[in-house]
Scaffold this motif. Sequence first.
Motif, mmCIF file in Angstrom:
data_model
loop_
_atom_site.group_PDB
_atom_site.id
_atom_site.type_symbol
_atom_site.label_atom_id
_atom_site.label_comp_id
_atom_site.label_asym_id
_atom_site.label_seq_id
_atom_site.Cartn_x
_atom_site.Cartn_y
_atom_site.Cartn_z
ATOM 1 N N LYS A 166 0.860 -1.192 -0.028
ATOM 2 C CA LYS A 166 -0.186 -0.111 -0.047
ATOM 3 C C LYS A 166 0.860 1.346 -0.108
ATOM 4 O O LYS A 166 0.590 2.294 -0.456
ATOM 5 C CB LYS A 166 -0.922 -0.111 1.287
ATOM 6 N N ILE A 167 2.063 1.325 0.650
ATOM 7 C CA ILE A 167 2.928 2.356 0.653
ATOM 8 C C ILE A 167 3.373 2.778 -0.553
ATOM 9 O O ILE A 167 3.563 3.558 -1.260
ATOM 10 C CB ILE A 167 4.036 2.069 1.592
ATOM 11 N N GLU A 168 3.732 1.425 -1.367
ATOM 12 C CA GLU A 168 4.333 1.547 -2.550
ATOM 13 C C GLU A 168 3.235 2.172 -3.523
ATOM 14 O O GLU A 168 3.733 2.947 -4.298
ATOM 15 C CB GLU A 168 4.870 0.285 -3.083
ATOM 16 N N ALA A 169 2.152 1.634 -3.651
ATOM 17 C CA ALA A 169 1.101 2.293 -4.488
ATOM 18 C C ALA A 169 0.767 3.864 -4.179
ATOM 19 O O ALA A 169 0.687 4.590 -5.105
ATOM 20 C CB ALA A 169 -0.376 1.479 -4.136
ATOM 21 N N SER A 170 0.947 4.310 -2.926
ATOM 22 C CA SER A 170 0.739 5.406 -2.669
ATOM 23 C C SER A 170 1.741 6.367 -3.133
ATOM 24 O O SER A 170 1.466 7.475 -3.550
ATOM 25 C CB SER A 170 0.367 5.585 -1.009
ATOM 26 N N VAL A 171 2.985 6.155 -3.044
ATOM 27 C CA VAL A 171 4.237 6.894 -3.366
ATOM 28 C C VAL A 171 4.085 7.085 -5.018
ATOM 29 O O VAL A 171 4.264 7.954 -5.478
ATOM 30 C CB VAL A 171 5.432 6.134 -3.277
ATOM 31 N N LYS A 172 3.496 5.891 -5.608
ATOM 32 C CA LYS A 172 3.419 6.043 -6.991
ATOM 33 C C LYS A 172 2.256 6.980 -7.623
ATOM 34 O O LYS A 172 2.383 7.613 -8.716
ATOM 35 C CB LYS A 172 3.373 4.742 -7.712
ATOM 36 N N GLN A 173 1.272 7.036 -6.863
ATOM 37 C CA GLN A 173 0.049 7.348 -7.385
ATOM 38 C C GLN A 173 -0.446 8.669 -6.724
ATOM 39 O O GLN A 173 -1.283 9.552 -7.448
ATOM 40 C CB GLN A 173 -1.296 6.595 -7.370
ATOM 41 N N VAL A 174 -0.010 9.222 -5.495
ATOM 42 C CA VAL A 174 -0.659 10.314 -4.846
ATOM 43 C C VAL A 174 0.149 11.365 -5.469
ATOM 44 O O VAL A 174 1.424 11.446 -5.485
ATOM 45 C CB VAL A 174 -0.342 10.350 -3.351
ATOM 46 N N LYS A 175 -0.320 12.585 -5.826
ATOM 47 C CA LYS A 175 0.421 13.831 -6.704
ATOM 48 C C LYS A 175 0.863 14.856 -5.810
ATOM 49 O O LYS A 175 0.604 16.071 -5.796
ATOM 50 C CB LYS A 175 -0.582 14.366 -7.462
ATOM 51 N N CYS A 176 1.672 14.404 -4.760
ATOM 52 C CA CYS A 176 2.372 15.218 -3.873
ATOM 53 C C CYS A 176 3.305 14.441 -3.009
ATOM 54 O O CYS A 176 3.177 13.308 -2.977
ATOM 55 C CB CYS A 176 1.270 15.926 -2.947
ATOM 56 N N PRO A 177 4.222 15.087 -2.245
ATOM 57 C CA PRO A 177 5.140 14.217 -1.723
ATOM 58 C C PRO A 177 4.586 13.406 -0.591
ATOM 59 O O PRO A 177 3.570 13.724 0.107
ATOM 60 C CB PRO A 177 6.202 15.427 -0.793
ATOM 61 N N VAL A 178 5.037 12.044 -0.436
ATOM 62 C CA VAL A 178 4.271 11.156 0.737
ATOM 63 C C VAL A 178 5.357 10.947 1.734
ATOM 64 O O VAL A 178 6.439 10.461 1.408
ATOM 65 C CB VAL A 178 3.921 9.974 0.008
ATOM 66 N N ILE A 179 4.952 11.295 2.981
ATOM 67 C CA ILE A 179 5.826 11.055 4.004
ATOM 68 C C ILE A 179 5.426 9.889 4.891
ATOM 69 O O ILE A 179 4.235 9.997 5.160
ATOM 70 C CB ILE A 179 5.589 12.301 5.028
ATOM 71 N N ILE A 180 6.225 8.889 5.123
ATOM 72 C CA ILE A 180 5.679 7.844 5.746
ATOM 73 C C ILE A 180 6.151 8.129 7.233
ATOM 74 O O ILE A 180 7.396 8.360 7.603
ATOM 75 C CB ILE A 180 6.485 6.371 5.128
#
Length: 356
Positions: A166-180
Amino acid sequence: MLNRKDDHIRLAQEQFHPSHFFDDEIEFVHQSLPLVHVDKISSQQSVLGKKFAWPFFINAMTGGSSKTKRVNASLAQIAKDCNLAMAVGSMSPIFKDPSNKDSYTIVREVNPDGIIFSNLNLNYSPSQMQEAVDLIEADALQLHINAPQELVMPEGDRDFSQWLKKIEASVKQVKCPVIIKEVGFGMSQETIQQLLSVGVKAVDISGRGGTSFTRIEGARRKQPLLSNWDNWGIPTPIALLEARAAFQASKKEGKITLIASGGVQTPMDVAKCLALGADLVGLSGFFLQLVLDHTSKEACRLTKAFQEEFLMIMALLACQEIKDFSHSSLIFGDRILNWAKQRHLSLEEFSTTKGR
C-alpha cells in the motif's frame, strides 16, 4: 470515532511531561569563537519542494470533532502568525462522516498560504488519499504506520500484511510528496530499508519519548494490559542514528527527507535532531499545551520566544544556515553508546567539529 478523537486530546494532555532523554544522552561541545553575525543567520530550510521559514513545524495531532476543530483552528493561527508549517491529525473521520470535514478545512481557512500536511493511515486507497490531500490543498501527505497502537486499541486493525504494498502504491499515485510517519515508536534501519526499497523519499521516524499511543489506547481498554507498553519503541535520537545507517547502506544519504519527532519539546531538542541529521523536526505536545493552556496571543508570543531561542543556539554553534548543524560535535550518554555498539552504528562523525 468522535469520542475517541476527543479522548486522544484529553489523554495526550494528561500524559504530557518533560522529556529528559535529549538532555541526558546528548551534549553539544561548546565552541568559544562562533564567528557568526546573529542578524545574518538564516533559519530557512528547503525540502519536499517547499521553502520552510523554520526547520521545525506543528506535527499531526487531531481532527474529527467539534472540539478538535477548535484545537486545529488555534494551531493553524499559531502556524500563520509564526510562519510555521503544520500537519493535521488523521483524516479518516472524513470518510466515516463527511460532517467532520470542517475540523480539517478550518486549517486552510485560517492559514490560506501556509504549508500544510494531510494525514491518513494505510486503510485507504490512493484515490482516497488524494481526496484527503485535495480537501485541504495539502503540500504533502503523511501516511502513518502505527502497529503497536492498533494492537492495543480495542477496535484497532489486525492485518498489516499489505502495508508495504500500500505504501508503494501511494508513493506512485498520490500527486504530492508522501511522508511515511511513525507515531511515537521510532523506526529501525531495517524498516527504513524496506521503505526505501519501494520508492519512499520522506520518512518521519517519530521516536519514543513524547505522546505514547499504547498508553493512550491502554487507558481506553476495559481489560487492562498485563505488560508495560509505555516504553515500547526506539527513542527519537537513536531512531535518527538508525535512519542515517540505512541511508548510508543504501547510498541514499542526502537524497531522502528525514523528519524527526517524538519527545521534542525545546529549541535545544530541535537543534540536536538537526545535528543528528534531521531535515525537519516536528513538535506535537508542546503546541498542544500552548493552545489548551494559553490564549491565542500568548501562544504566539511563546512560539516566537521558542524561535528566538533557536536562533541563539544556531549562533552558539556557528550555524549560519541549517546545513551547518552537520558540523556540530556531540557527546553521547551510555544508553546511546550501548545501542550504537550493539547495532553497529558509527558515531565517529560526531566526535569532532568539521571545518566549514
